[in-house]
Scaffold this active site. Structure first.
Site: not given
Ligand code: CP
Ligand code: NVA
Length: 303
Positions: A130, A222, A262, A290
């Site tokens: 990612h 995460d 995230c 982002r």
């Protein structure tokens, strides 16, 4: 930079820092509502095989702010690889659009897409990586600390796409990277091997999260079961029970330590409510970045 952005390891350290600088410049313009139509009239096809909030919204808004347009293609729209081959999808979209962003299951699918597309392909998450997330995360650390000198990042949890992307980042930008991961859930061995071979950073795997967060400037976590691993969630809840980011664990790191995730978070599993809402948490700064880092990436590849 290459035609596509599939992995952080494809970038040089200089290219990574150029993208950070560009993202900061675009962020300032965005905050001032100053036009920056770097991709005027250009279109981005966004292929999603999995759900998304941040990735979908930030790419779509980002393309709009750059003067272009983004098309959201839901999992059932194209049925890439089922209704028609990935190669045919890649060549068809390349005739209509100036770029492709894709979120897919198997990493080989994005490689196949990039191989056949004649326009840039950006990785919006695969089971393996990612990269846009960790680029935005490093930008967030840079903004909070003012520099990235001698940082220690402690990643706690699954050796998943985020862990692998952190290892790729450590292969380019010097840092101390501690990964606290239960046995049986280690990150991708080739990615780890290649990062260790680069000798850019000190990278170590721990089985004890308390040892991993010692002197940490950043604690990162995460979900324990990623998209596609829902059937394993119950087993993983047991296997990861000692890897929760809670107040006690944060207490073992530096007092100014940033807590990162995230998102989406499973509160009460990998992170407690109290930590994610606490004063060390920067999770929404990460989510915001982002947008800015991806605009820098899109502008670099598509302008
Ligand atoms: N962090 C992230 O990629 O979020 P989404 O899955 O909502 O896009
Ligand atoms: N590891 C998670 C990240 C979600 C943004 C997943 O792949 O589902």
């Amino acid at each position: 930079m290459k035609k596509d952005f599939i992995a952080i390891s494809e970038l040089s350290k200089d290219e990574i820092f150029e993208l950070f600088a560009r993202a900061i410049e675009l962020k300032e313009k965005t905050k001032r509502h100053e036009a920056h139509p770097l991709l005027l009239g250009k279109t981005l096809a966004m292929i999603f095989q999995k759900p998304s909030a941040r990735t979908r919204i930030s790419f779509e808004v980002g393309m709009y702010q750059l003067g272009g347009y983004a098309l959201y293609l839901a999992p059932t729209d194209i049925s890439m690889g089922k209704r028609e081959s990935i190669a045919d999808v890649a060549r068809t979209i390349s005739r209509y659009c100036d770029g492709i962003m894709a979120r897919v299951f198997g990493h080989e699918q994005i490689l196949e897409l990039a191989k056949h597309a004649t326009v840039p392909v950006v990785n919006g998450l695969t089971d393996l990586l990612h990269p846009c997330q960790v680029m935005g995360d490093m930008l967030t650390i840079l903004e909070h600390r003012g520099n990235l000198e001698a940082i220690t990042v402690a990643f706690i949890g699954d050796g998943n796409n985020l862990a692998n992307s952190w290892i790729n980042m450590a292969a380019r930008v010097p840092m101390t990277l501690h990964l606290a991961i239960p046995e049986g859930y280690d990150p991708n061995p080739e990615i780890l091997k290649s990062a260790l071979k680069s000798r850019t950073s000190s990278i170590r795997i721990f089985r004890n999260p308390i040892e991993a967060v010692k002197n940490a400037d950043v604690i990162y976590t995460d979900v324990w079961a990623s998209m596609g691993q829902e059937a394993e969630a119950e087993k993983r809840r047991i296997d990861f029970r000692n890897f929760q980011v809670n107040d006690e664990l944060v207490g073992h790191a530096n007092s100014q330590c940033l807590v990162m995730h995230c998102l989406p978070a499973h509160r009460g599993e990998e992170i407690t409510d109290s930590v994610i809402e606490g004063s060390n948490s920067v999770v929404f700064d990460e989510a915001e970045n982002r947008l800015h880092i991806q605009k820098a990436i899109l502008a670099k590849l598509m302008a």
